[in-house]
Structures are given as C-alpha cells and as structure tokens.
Write a protein that holds these residues in place. Sequence first.
Motif, PDB file in Angstrom:
ATOM      1  N   GLY A  39     -26.254   8.641  -5.588  1.00 60.90           N
ATOM      2  CA  GLY A  39     -25.830   9.498  -4.497  1.00 60.90           C
ATOM      3  C   GLY A  39     -24.552   9.059  -3.833  1.00 60.90           C
ATOM      4  O   GLY A  39     -23.872   9.857  -3.174  1.00 60.90           O
ATOM      5  N   TYR A  40     -24.180   7.782  -4.006  1.00 61.44           N
ATOM      6  CA  TYR A  40     -22.944   7.266  -3.422  1.00 61.44           C
ATOM      7  C   TYR A  40     -21.805   7.204  -4.444  1.00 61.44           C
ATOM      8  O   TYR A  40     -20.730   6.698  -4.147  1.00 61.44           O
ATOM      9  CB  TYR A  40     -23.184   5.873  -2.828  1.00 61.44           C
ATOM     10  CG  TYR A  40     -23.869   4.917  -3.775  1.00 61.44           C
ATOM     11  CD1 TYR A  40     -23.158   4.225  -4.747  1.00 61.44           C
ATOM     12  CD2 TYR A  40     -25.241   4.711  -3.706  1.00 61.44           C
ATOM     13  CE1 TYR A  40     -23.783   3.379  -5.635  1.00 61.44           C
ATOM     14  CE2 TYR A  40     -25.879   3.849  -4.588  1.00 61.44           C
ATOM     15  CZ  TYR A  40     -25.154   3.192  -5.546  1.00 61.44           C
ATOM     16  OH  TYR A  40     -25.783   2.352  -6.421  1.00 61.44           O
ATOM     17  N   GLY A  41     -22.037   7.709  -5.667  1.00 58.94           N
ATOM     18  CA  GLY A  41     -20.974   7.774  -6.657  1.00 58.94           C
ATOM     19  C   GLY A  41     -20.984   6.699  -7.717  1.00 58.94           C
ATOM     20  O   GLY A  41     -20.134   6.708  -8.615  1.00 58.94           O
ATOM     21  N   GLY A  42     -21.911   5.762  -7.635  1.00 61.31           N
ATOM     22  CA  GLY A  42     -22.020   4.737  -8.661  1.00 61.31           C
ATOM     23  C   GLY A  42     -22.788   5.245  -9.872  1.00 61.31           C
ATOM     24  O   GLY A  42     -23.116   6.429  -9.980  1.00 61.31           O
ATOM     25  N   ILE A  43     -23.081   4.336 -10.786  1.00 60.56           N
ATOM     26  CA  ILE A  43     -23.751   4.735 -12.020  1.00 60.56           C
ATOM     27  C   ILE A  43     -24.729   3.659 -12.467  1.00 60.56           C
ATOM     28  O   ILE A  43     -24.418   2.466 -12.443  1.00 60.56           O
ATOM     29  CB  ILE A  43     -22.727   5.015 -13.153  1.00 60.56           C
ATOM     30  CG1 ILE A  43     -23.423   5.499 -14.424  1.00 60.56           C
ATOM     31  CG2 ILE A  43     -21.873   3.787 -13.439  1.00 60.56           C
ATOM     32  CD1 ILE A  43     -22.473   5.907 -15.537  1.00 60.56           C
ATOM     33  N   LEU A  95     -16.164   9.353  -3.210  1.00 60.10           N
ATOM     34  CA  LEU A  95     -15.273   9.250  -2.058  1.00 60.10           C
ATOM     35  C   LEU A  95     -16.059   9.020  -0.780  1.00 60.10           C
ATOM     36  O   LEU A  95     -15.693   8.167   0.046  1.00 60.10           O
ATOM     37  CB  LEU A  95     -14.430  10.518  -1.943  1.00 60.10           C
ATOM     38  CG  LEU A  95     -13.566  10.878  -3.164  1.00 60.10           C
ATOM     39  CD1 LEU A  95     -12.738  12.120  -2.871  1.00 60.10           C
ATOM     40  CD2 LEU A  95     -12.665   9.720  -3.570  1.00 60.10           C
ATOM     41  N   ASN A  96     -17.148   9.744  -0.596  1.00 65.25           N
ATOM     42  CA  ASN A  96     -17.960   9.550   0.601  1.00 65.25           C
ATOM     43  C   ASN A  96     -18.646   8.187   0.589  1.00 65.25           C
ATOM     44  O   ASN A  96     -18.761   7.524   1.618  1.00 65.25           O
ATOM     45  CB  ASN A  96     -19.003  10.662   0.717  1.00 65.25           C
ATOM     46  CG  ASN A  96     -18.376  11.989   1.087  1.00 65.25           C
ATOM     47  OD1 ASN A  96     -17.393  12.041   1.826  1.00 65.25           O
ATOM     48  ND2 ASN A  96     -18.927  13.075   0.574  1.00 65.25           N
ATOM     49  N   GLY A  97     -19.096   7.769  -0.596  1.00 65.01           N
ATOM     50  CA  GLY A  97     -19.715   6.454  -0.697  1.00 65.01           C
ATOM     51  C   GLY A  97     -18.735   5.343  -0.392  1.00 65.01           C
ATOM     52  O   GLY A  97     -19.069   4.367   0.289  1.00 65.01           O
TER      53      GLY A  97
END
Length: 793
Positions: free
Chosen positions: A120-124, A298-300
Amino acid sequence: MVVNYGNKASITSLIVNGQKVVSGTDGAFTSVKVGSITYSSLQLKGKPILSSIPDGIQISRISYGDKELTINENWTFLKQKEGIKWRIERSFSKAVKVEEAAMPVINFDRINTWEGAYQGYGGIAWFYLFNEKLCTYGVHTRSSSFWNRKTNNGLNITVDAPDKEVAMKYTRTNEDQMAYTITVADQEMLPRLDSGTNRRRFIRKGTDVWAPFNISGGKSTQSLTFSYFDYQEKYGRGKLVGVNAGQVSAVLGTIARIGVIDSLHFGGNSWATPYGPICLHEQYIAQLGLGINDPNYLNGYKSCLDFYRDHAIKPDGRVYPRWAYTNEDAMPGQWNKEGFYEAQWGILMDSNPDLVTNVAELYDMTGDEKWVKTHQLSCEKALDWILKRDSNGNGLVEMMTDFTGQKHSSDWIDIIWASYENAFVNAKLYHALVKWAAVERLLHNTAKADQYEAFASKLKVSFNKPTSEGGFWDEEKKCYVHWRDKDNSIHGRNMVTPVNFMAIAYGICEDQTRQKLILDNIEAQMRHEKLFFWPLAMTSYTPAEGKEYQYPFPEYENGDLFLSWGALGVKAYASYDPAIAVKYVKNVLEQYGKDGLAYQRYGRLKQDGRGDDILSGNSLSIVGLYQAVYGVNPLYNRFYLDPHITPELAGTELKYNFRGQRLIINLDNDNYSISNKTFKVISPKSFGFNATANQLYYFNGSNPHAALQVTTDKPLTLKFNNWGQKKMEWEQSITKSSATPLAYLISELSSNTQYKISVNGRFLQKVSSNSKGELLVHYKALHLKEKINVDEE
C-alpha cells in the motif's frame, strides 16, 4: 470463493478471473499461536452456524482453543460491486501474549502463483527473491496487490481495521506455497528480538519475523476486501517503440521498488540484503518514483521522509547517512534508537544535500505544498549545517577530513578516501541548493532563496576553475577531479564518472567544449573496452586513495560497473547525443534479459554480476529513459515534456499517472502531445501541461508560468505552431459540437499593449493586455476546427 463451515472453517477455493489461486481445506483460515501451541479455525470445538443475509452469508459460532484460552469468531461474506468483503469478528476469553495471530493466513497454491505483491505504500514483496523455503518478509501496510504478468491477473486485498495497527508477512512454505498472513494489533508490530540493534524485516529459515505481542480480552473487528484488477490496464506503460516494453515494465515494476524495505524505510538496497542498509546519501530515491509512476510510492515516500525528518536529523542539522537492520556498519556508538547511524567508513557528507534533493523532487512529483512546508525548517537546517563547512569562503564546502592519508571517506563511494574539498559532494550540494531555492521562493521566503542561489552561484564558479586556481577542472586529464586535499594536492584524476556526469547533468558545467571532451573521452574508452555500462571510474585511483583490497585495478569501487548512476549518465548524453544514451538503456535491458539485474554491481573485466545484493538503482538507466529521453518531468504545477528521442523511438505512446489523471503521451520526431480524457496539447517543442475538470493550461517551453489558460466544458485539442511574445498561433479542435463558448487567458505578454485576434484568417477583435501582461478573450467557436492568431499591433 468457496467456504467450508463443517468441523473446520476455512476458504477452500479462490478463483481470480478464471484462475484458481487457492485450493484445499487449509486455503485460508484464522489462527492464534500462544507459546508453542497453535489454535486455528481448522480445529473447531463445534459446528458453526450458517445463515443467509442480504448479498451474502454469515458463519457464526466459530470457536476454537482449549480450557486455557477460547477464541470465538463470526465471519461475514458480502458480495460487492468490485469484489468480496470478508468481515471477521474475533473475541478472546482473556488477555494473552501471543507469538502470532493470523487474521487470516491465506495459502496461495504455489510460490509462483503470483510474481509479487505491491504494498500500500508502494513497495514490493517480490517472490523472485524467496529463493529457498522458509523465507519470510514482514511489512506494515493495509493493502497488498498480488500480480502475475504472464496471466495478467491481479488480486488486491485491503484491510479495514479502524484504530488498529496492521502488519503483513509473506512466507515461502515447506510445501512451496505462498503463505500470506495478516495481523491486526493494538500496537505496531515489531521485528522479533528487536532490542534497538535488530530491525530485520526479511529472514531465512523461519517464519517468526514478528515479536510476540499482547492481545486484550474482548472483541475486535476487521474486514478484508478482495478485488480483481487487470495488470496491464492498471500498470501497463503503453506502446514503447524501439525498446523492449516488457523489460522496461518489469525493471520499473520490480527492481526499482526493492529498496523500499517497509512503510517508513525507503532506500536503494534490497530488503533481502543481509543487513538491509538504507543510504540516505542517495539523491535518486524520489527520482525512482518518476519511473515507478505509482501514486502509492509517492505517498509512501512522503510518510518516509516525514519519519526521516523527525528521526534522522541531529539537533545541529547533521543528517545521519544510513539505517540498517543491525548496527554492524556503524561507527562505534554513533547511532540512535531508530536505527540511523554514521557509517564506519567516514562522515558521509552527501546525506545532507541528498535529503533536501529528495524532498524537493518529491514535491515536484506530488505538487503537495502543504506537505513540503512541513519540511521547510528541517531542509534549511540540513543545508545550513553543510554550508557552514565552507571555512575559506570560496563556495566549496569542506569535508570532515583534510587529507587522504586519514583514510576516511566522505561520500557514496565509501571506501575511497575523498577529503577536504570533494567535487562529488559539492556537485550534489549545488543540485540541492538550486532545487531547494526554487521551493523557498514558492513558499515566499525570498531571503532564503536568495541565500541559497547566491551560494550555488559561487560554488559553480569555483567548481569550474582549473585545479591550479582552486577548482576541480583538470586541464591535463580533461575532466573534473574527485577531490583536493587541504595542501592543494589533487586526487581522483581518473575520470570519476558520477562526478563528471553530475557536473553536466546538474548544469554546473555549461561549457560545451568541456562537455564534449568528457563525453567523447568516456565513450571512446567504453567502445575500446566494449563495456555495457559506465564504470565508477574510467581508470584507477592511485594506491593511496582507497582501501587496499580495491587494488589492483579494476576492483569494486575502483572501476567496477555500478548501475545506480545510470540516470545521470543518460541525462548527460541525452541532450548531447541521445543515440548514446539510448544505447546504454538498451544495454541494461539486454543485461536484464540475461540475469534479471540481480546483483549489486558488475565486474569490469568479465562484466559478471557481483555482490550479495540487488540495488534498486539498477533501474535508474530506465528511469533516465523516461526523464531525459522521453522527457517526462512531473513538476509542482505542471507536467513538463522535454523529449530527446532518437528516430528509432518515434511513435512511442506512454501511459502515465499524474495527479489522479491517466495521461497519454505521444512522442514522434518533432511532434509531441499530452492528453487526458478531455484535453490534448500538441507541440513541436518542449511544453508544460496541466488540466482540471474544465480548464486547460499550456506552458511554453520550460517557463513555470502558464502562457495560456482555456476554460471550456467541452473536449478540446490545441496544436501550437508558434508562440512568442508578439505572435502566437495555434489550431484548435472541438470534438463534440461547434458554437462552444471558450475563455482564453493569455499571459507572459507585453503589458498595456494592443493585440489583434484572427480566426481562420478573419479578423475577430482587438484586445489590450493589462499591466500584468495578461489578455482575456471570450470567444464562441463556430467550427469544429479553427486556426487562431494573436498578433501584437
């Protein structure tokens, strides 16, 4: 979804777009582990009760445990427009300390059912890195988007647990399944054995990544929403001509994200690295977001930089350069309880400007002025700390060491003993000052903006002076040197590529003769050695300039190929000879096809993969393709398109997310366009684009002020043929109907001057600009296609 509610309560089948991803009685269930005992919904005390409810079913009286502890649950499944919602109510008979509380665990059939899961924060969570059984990765997030490019299927699972903390972990089981476990708790989940010196998120040969925690007695509720997505529709990048589109997508979708260790820890080193370092002295972490192009990233990263602001800056303004799972890389005693530290190799000074650069560039990508203002004082503090290091007033800041013989480093190349006046650090500082001065001006602090611009100007002058006059330009070697000692001895005369690429790409070196010398000399040697990528240095440092095991040349930071500097190299060449830039982009993609770029670096002699890490920076050449070749530049108030494409790339059509819109960018030879669902702008040169529901903004070239604002409630296409202060010409197309009212606000004109407006060669009206050089024209389009001319009288 098939649910079993007999002697067990579990999901026994989950089918996503025709593909079965979960099967078996232990497909998905809830469980609690206390000490060595595991209780689960696979072993119930009695048979639960099934009842029908509107749009779903409810299974109540799910009870498991023993005489010491009883867990009672009610499950509700609701059909929704976008998927299925699973609501779990759970209560404990008493407060208890648990090893684990899966709510639930979902066992996907195979480790390769999904290639990975975006957080949800853009990681994987990239399952390619789960290369043995019982690898486990734990993170703090409320959503996970599983995907597989081969099947094109995606499954998003979002957790709703108000006022609770949510953690997730991913495990490759002994049966080669992918076990996905969601935990909801009152407090943030901590890594196991976390004593301030172990912050590990990824473990091998185990599943217990999280520390035990307390659960209070009583009821708690959470919901999981399962929804399908089409991978290409959500993450597809369009039509990429002249390069391997699948490889571009794969590199930016996986490699670029692996430095995101957790929701508040973004860096360049993979979370699978043994000690998981984050280098805050890397100026390209925000830049990675340009290529990743995911709003979640970007938000993360905004939240991450908030965390760095609050915990990684010392009271005097010094920015800790690193964070890691453990303190093994730290100077003795030089760390804080959050895990930030000074590196054992020296005071790595580039962390101060790099933090500022990342904040400024993330602001450009998000346009979030409210957010960047919360970083204003901390960025000023970080800059002011390093600016004080200019003791002799020449505009070049000095390192903590005066001489190479002290054997301490001062920048990212951390086992090369750069000291005193370091061109690597000063180039980064120049970039940060220019970027941050612009932010200060936007935040109406002109005094600080003037201060930083003045320092940057002074730095630039000194940087470009010959070494004989106190600068970094080496007349004999025809390159910028790495550093000079306090005694004026010159070091790093070996064409250090990041130093020279930064000088060109950051606008420090504007001398075209020098640019040509640097770029031609590098390219000549690249062709001679047949290297697929630029090394850190073209020739060897002297033996005294680096740590002993880097000799004989080439070895490690003394001459190996580190892909993390690819975006700089691509940018340096893009405006000089874009064919060279594209060549190295394609080389990196070709290497990805061979080995997945699954290394820290590549050896100079055999060009073989080396190192026990995968750096997210291995993707930066592809980020450079987007930024410098395609010309994709999200800025705080517009999307700026500045392409340098080669003929083989002509016809490229990019899909790009920008401020909640899905833009289509067409790139052809001297013909570029940007469009959203309503508006389209076409231009033969660089321009800026922005749009709201009924307003279109056109920015001429790199000018940050809109040259034209059009207000209309109909779809509109504008093709610009000429735009100057005295003469403007464009063609417009209205796709739905004629007789459409339009309001034009033309800016950046001569003040108090008359202009003649013509439509399709016929005079329409004369209008005078105001004192601000603005011209307001109300006009009703009579034809679907019209040619507009505005000429100064």
